[in-house]
Design an enzyme around this catalytic site. Sequence first.
Site, PDB file in Angstrom:
ATOM      1  N   LYS A 180     -31.704   9.721  -4.673  1.00  0.00           N
ATOM      2  CA  LYS A 180     -30.890   8.785  -5.441  1.00  0.00           C
ATOM      3  C   LYS A 180     -31.533   8.375  -6.758  1.00  0.00           C
ATOM      4  O   LYS A 180     -32.712   8.611  -7.016  1.00  0.00           O
ATOM      5  CB  LYS A 180     -30.536   7.572  -4.571  1.00  0.00           C
ATOM      6  CG  LYS A 180     -29.517   7.958  -3.500  1.00  0.00           C
ATOM      7  CD  LYS A 180     -28.948   6.789  -2.747  1.00  0.00           C
ATOM      8  CE  LYS A 180     -27.839   7.271  -1.808  1.00  0.00           C
ATOM      9  NZ  LYS A 180     -27.307   6.176  -0.961  1.00  0.00           N
ATOM     10  N   ARG A 183     -31.071   9.312   6.248  1.00  0.00           N
ATOM     11  CA  ARG A 183     -30.111  10.353   5.867  1.00  0.00           C
ATOM     12  C   ARG A 183     -30.668  11.097   4.647  1.00  0.00           C
ATOM     13  O   ARG A 183     -30.874  10.490   3.598  1.00  0.00           O
ATOM     14  CB  ARG A 183     -28.762   9.707   5.543  1.00  0.00           C
ATOM     15  CG  ARG A 183     -27.652  10.672   5.137  1.00  0.00           C
ATOM     16  CD  ARG A 183     -26.388   9.877   4.822  1.00  0.00           C
ATOM     17  NE  ARG A 183     -25.249  10.733   4.507  1.00  0.00           N
ATOM     18  CZ  ARG A 183     -24.985  11.232   3.300  1.00  0.00           C
ATOM     19  NH1 ARG A 183     -25.797  10.953   2.281  1.00  0.00           N
ATOM     20  NH2 ARG A 183     -23.937  11.991   3.104  1.00  0.00           N
TER      21      ARG A 183
END
Length: 284
Positions: free
Chosen positions: A223, A263
């Site tokens: 991210k 995840r």
Amino acid sequence: MVNVRGRVAGLPEWDRCAVMGVVNVTPDSFSDGGLWFDPELAVKHGLDLIASGADLVDVGGESTRPGARRVEEAEEIRRVIPVVRELAAAGALVSVDTMRASVAERAVEAGARLVNDVSGGLADPAMVPMAAAARIPFVVMHWRGASIDMISRAVYQDVTAEVVDELRQRLDAVVAAGVDPERVVIDPGLGFAKEAQHDLALVAHLERLRELGRPLLVAASRKRFLGRVLAGDGGDPPPARERDAATAAVSAIAAREGAWAVRVHDVRPTADAVRVARAIEGAV
């Protein structure tokens, strides 16, 4: 300190932080840009993730990157359901990443055993009733609005306190609507309506999320906040696929702080990281 991660009814119980591998069946993912858009390639990729150490795989057919627009329901179904069906038939433990009740229901019929809704049931009013009726484990993520303009909602006085409070309200609403609390997983929503400093603060205070009393999923993989950290002052963030070592670092921190699962896109480094974290816990 050994952390109790909690059990999710209807899913296996691991003795360490679980690893959820990402299977993006999309042409426009921020992280892998359509590499697995073909269903056969997506299935192979999911099985490769399992072979690399993933405990479950999360199949999604709609990008939720900042600025992303929704895809049509029929297209999402076309992308997702064949991949879920084939992976489940091959013995994989499959999660479906969707904000639509219709997609989630079809995926459960095809063999999915977990619904991962980044809106926590807010995007589709039919989602929570579906999850309750199906008695399916359900991920409730912190969400303030659609991807197209979510960055405008990244305004906080105390991000950790506000995320915990908003997740508590959502958790209470989901349970009141009939979802078994023992089947609920919470997710702080790193990168969703959050700037880099907000994501870092949440990772620094994951123990506060455990106050909610439900297993915690941490999804930091590749991210933007990791790109900002790696860029340093004034530098250019590395491409998403060059953030896997940073992702593994967050995975180790999350595992040490008692996360139920992480995840990730690149499974092997994180699979190693969570196992090392578990070994250190056992040595205390």
